[in-house]
Scaffold this active site. Structure first.
Site, PDB file in Angstrom:
ATOM      1  N   ASP A  87       0.813  -1.213   0.000  1.00 52.21           N
ATOM      2  CA  ASP A  87       0.000   0.000   0.000  1.00 52.21           C
ATOM      3  C   ASP A  87       0.852   1.273   0.000  1.00 52.21           C
ATOM      4  OD1 ASP A  87      -2.393   1.492   0.235  1.00 52.21           O
ATOM      5  OD2 ASP A  87      -2.238   1.513   2.422  1.00 52.21           O
ATOM      6  N   GLU A 119       3.327  -7.997   7.711  1.00 58.58           N
ATOM      7  CA  GLU A 119       2.043  -8.632   7.414  1.00 58.58           C
ATOM      8  C   GLU A 119       2.147  -9.769   6.408  1.00 58.58           C
ATOM      9  OE1 GLU A 119      -0.523  -5.433   6.246  1.00 58.58           O
ATOM     10  OE2 GLU A 119      -0.738  -4.683   8.284  1.00 58.58           O
ATOM     11  N   TYR A 134      -7.077  -3.309  12.785  1.00 58.14           N
ATOM     12  CA  TYR A 134      -7.913  -2.225  12.265  1.00 58.14           C
ATOM     13  C   TYR A 134      -9.400  -2.300  12.606  1.00 58.14           C
ATOM     14  CZ  TYR A 134      -3.941  -0.337   9.816  1.00 58.14           C
ATOM     15  OH  TYR A 134      -2.735   0.246   9.532  1.00 58.14           O
ATOM     16  N   GLU A 157       0.500  -1.048  14.005  1.00 54.27           N
ATOM     17  CA  GLU A 157      -0.440  -0.354  13.114  1.00 54.27           C
ATOM     18  C   GLU A 157      -1.830  -0.398  13.722  1.00 54.27           C
ATOM     19  OE1 GLU A 157      -0.660  -1.238   8.927  1.00 54.27           O
ATOM     20  OE2 GLU A 157       1.523  -1.478   8.764  1.00 54.27           O
TER      21      GLU A 157
HETATM   22  N1  CKX Z   1      -1.139  -2.416   6.739  1.00 50.82           N
HETATM   23  C1  CKX Z   1      -5.185  -4.392   6.237  1.00 50.82           C
HETATM   24  C2  CKX Z   1       0.002  -2.227   5.858  1.00 50.82           C
HETATM   25  C3  CKX Z   1       0.152  -0.785   5.491  1.00 50.82           C
HETATM   26  C4  CKX Z   1      -1.163  -0.213   4.965  1.00 50.82           C
HETATM   27  C5  CKX Z   1      -2.241  -0.378   5.986  1.00 50.82           C
HETATM   28  C6  CKX Z   1      -3.515   0.350   5.556  1.00 50.82           C
HETATM   29  C7  CKX Z   1      -2.370  -1.898   6.125  1.00 50.82           C
HETATM   30  C8  CKX Z   1      -3.616  -2.486   6.544  1.00 50.82           C
HETATM   31  C9  CKX Z   1      -3.763  -3.953   6.368  1.00 50.82           C
HETATM   32  O1  CKX Z   1       1.169  -0.667   4.538  1.00 50.82           O
HETATM   33  O2  CKX Z   1      -0.995   1.112   4.552  1.00 50.82           O
HETATM   34  O3  CKX Z   1      -4.294  -0.203   4.793  1.00 50.82           O
HETATM   35  O4  CKX Z   1      -3.733   1.477   5.950  1.00 50.82           O
END
Ligand code: CKX
Length: 603
Positions: free
Chosen positions: A166, A414, A470, A508
């Site tokens: 992302d 992840e 999240y 996160e």
């Molecule tokens: N985690 C569902 C990795 C980051 C993303 C973050 C997001 C994710 C979420 C995984 O690199 O930016 O979606 O905000």
């Protein structure tokens, strides 16, 4: 693995001249460069700043999204008196691949867009004359490379990347280029490690060189006074009444390593070091034997105009905002950052989780970004990918091992850890990297929401658990947030019931937020809702003694691929992309400036 990754310095025997500035630049969509002699000279080119990602300078979309080979060229003068020395071109980072030519002669290739490499140009240069360096770059993504993704060809023949991650695939010469000269007999690397004994400390060091002469190691305090000295390529420097490096209270010594031949200095290298120890004891993270609680951010190297390029001004601003917020740590999500970031963290006393670009190793989770729903570790790409992964972990540790700020290595972000196929991969990569760090810092990886105490098969490997969660955003969002909080509490209760004996750090959590959008009562995307999500997480963090840190996602809004989940990028920043505060920034300023460093210490 690179031979020497020492950061360039200037002294009586070493030179470093930056080749930053305007270079010539060309796309090579059909791959004619090699046949048409571009390695010697680019026939048609535009000016391009270095360091910078090329993408955002263009106004047409084909150029911004360009995927494939691209070329850079720069002329530079080489003084005649460089002859007889080692001369190298050090690239701090070219994203993702580079082949280096000097005056048309191929010198070397390198893969890995976030780590440095040196092209040995000693024999290729024309001394006392102008020379030309040409870089053939490539920014394609594949499942066999880090970070993982696909490169597809559209029906119109143009290529595009589909990252399994992302962040925007910002490409080009993203960090500085140095013309360095070094003595032929020289220091190529050094390590440091520490033991504390009462008020004193021992600095254990090793040095590797290209010759047989001995090495003298001299340690100076912050006032420049010599506090210890030793002769030998390895040894111990005893420091009486040592000033320890501490979190947000840094103290740096200068270590000078010198090769001498009678009274002549053959080579010398100096660097700042911080004396401190790091240990995981049960669920505690200990620095110098004292429990610490992490407060801070997942970050990106990302800013307007120059994309992923290192910019000292942006970095300075980011550090002052982090200090103001009360943070004491950050993760270099999702790749090793420019070396100057670690130098600043060393000086300001930030703890850094240093991450390798092993991101996108879970296709299903990134399905909204273009990933596929299949087990990542089953794929035929795993063997070549593993070799590159190990190579980049090796270089990251080699490059960053002497920074006091670096407190843990994150080997993946992840990944899939729920399939059986992930287990041998984790087993191998953790075994192979066990002895790379002389300071034996904790090794870890972040766990996505699919990967829980009940589903993950790889929980034996990390020394600390990093959780990315999240609720409130990707599920149980909006008015359902209370169910999200209940669900996360259930998960934490299960960790508690397991008799957890390692710390958990949340690396996160957060909510996308459009700066300036206000709503009473809140709705998703409003500044009020972001604060509500972060308050919810804070209640959970405050409830469990084994949660030893919180690093919110993200420090600032950042650019991603376009998509129906992204409004011109990821907006989970506590600050906007131009580094202005959202309401959440004031929330953290208040929360973190009131949380002591030893929060939750088992007294
Ligand atoms: N985690 C569902 C990795 C980051 C993303 C973050 C997001 C994710 C979420 C995984 O690199 O930016 O979606 O905000």
């Amino acid at each position: 693995m690179e031979q020497s990754l020492l950061y360039p310095v200037v002294n009586a025997v070493r030179t470093d001249q930056k080749l930053d500035g305007l270079w010539r630049f060309s796309f090579d969509a059909v791959g004619v460069g090699p046949q048409e002699g571009w390695a010697k000279h680019l026939p048609k080119a535009v000016d391009m700043p270095v360091p910078a990602s090329f993408n955002d300078f263009f106004t047409d979309k084909d150029a911004r999204e360009y995927t494939g080979d691209f070329w850079y060229e720069k002329k530079f003068f080489v003084p005649a008196d460089y002859q007889g020395r080692f001369v190298g071109l050090r690239f701090d980072a070219v994203t993702h691949r580079a082949t280096i030519y000097v005056d048309g002669v191929k010198i070397r290739s390198h893969e890995g867009g976030f780590l440095p490499f040196v092209a040995d140009v000693t024999d290729a240069l024309h001394y006392g004359e102008e020379n030309t360096v040409v870089v053939q770059g490539n920014n394609e993504l594949s499942r066999e490379a880090l970070p993982a993704g696909d490169t597809i060809t559209l029906k119109n023949g143009k290529k595009m990347v589909r990252p399994f991650f992302d962040f925007y695939n910002y490409s080009g010469i993203n960090r500085s280029v140095h013309l360095i000269t070094l003595p032929v007999e020289r220091i190529t690397d050094y390590t440091t490690d520490f033991t504390l004994a009462g008020a004193d400390a021992d600095v254990h060091y090793t040095v590797t060189t290209t010759g047989d002469h001995d090495v003298v190691a001299v340690l100076r305090d912050a006032d420049g006074q010599v506090v210890a000295e030793n002769t030998g390529k390895q040894g111990t420097l005893h420091v009486t009444d040592a000033h320890l490096w501490n979190v947000r209270a840094a103290y740096l010594y200068t270590l000078t390593l010198r090769i001498t031949n009678d009274t002549t200095i053959v080579d010398e290298y100096s660097a700042e070091i911080g004396i401190r120890t790091i240990k995981i004891v049960g669920t505690e993270i200990q620095v110098n034997g004292q429990s610490v609680y992490l407060k801070g951010f997942g970050r990106h190297e990302d800013s307007p105009f120059a994309g992923r390029a290192f910019d000292l001004n942006v970095e300075k601003k980011d550090f002052s905002l982090m200090q103001w917020s009360g943070a004491n740590s950050f993760r270099t999500s999702h790749y090793p950052y420019d070396e100057q970031v670690y130098q600043m963290a060393d000086r300001e006393g930030f703890l850094v989780i240093d991450e390798v670009p092993a991101v996108g190793f879970k296709m299903a989770a990134a399905s909204f970004l273009g990933g596929l729903n299949q087990s990542f570790f089953k794929g035929p790409w795993i063997k070549p990918l593993h070799a590159k992964h190990l190579d980049q972990i090796t270089d990251m540790i080699k490059r960053d091992k002497n920074h006091p700020s670096v407190f843990a290595w994150s080997l993946l972000n992840e990944p899939d850890t729920v399939t059986e196929e992930s287990v041998p991969y984790f087993k191998q990569i953790f075994a192979e990297t066990k002895d790379l760090d002389p300071q034996s810092r904790p090794r870890t990886f972040s766990l996505s929401e699919d990967d829980t105490i009940e589903t993950s098969k790889d929980l034996d490997f990390p020394d600390i658990y990093l959780l990315n969660r999240y609720p409130g955003w990707y599920h149980y969002a909006g008015y359902q947030i209370s169910d999200g909080e209940a669900g996360l509490r259930e998960e934490m209760d299960k960790w508690a019931a397991s008799g957890i004996n390692k710390p958990i750090v949340f690396t996160e959590f957060g909510a996308d937020t459009e700066a300036g959008l206000h709503k009473l009562p809140s709705v998703m995307w409003s500044e009020e809702y972001q604060v509500e999500v972060l308050e919810m997480f804070s209640r959970i963090f405050d409830s469990y003694p084994f949660i030893k840190g919180e690093q919110v996602w993200n420090f600032a809004d950042f650019q991603t691929v376009e998509g129906n989940m992204r409004v011109n990028g990821n907006k989970k920043g506590i600050f906007t992309r131009d580094r202005q505060p959202k309401a959440a920034a004031f929330f953290y300023h208040k929360r973190w400036t009131n949380i002591p460093l030893d929060y939750k210490a088992q007294k």
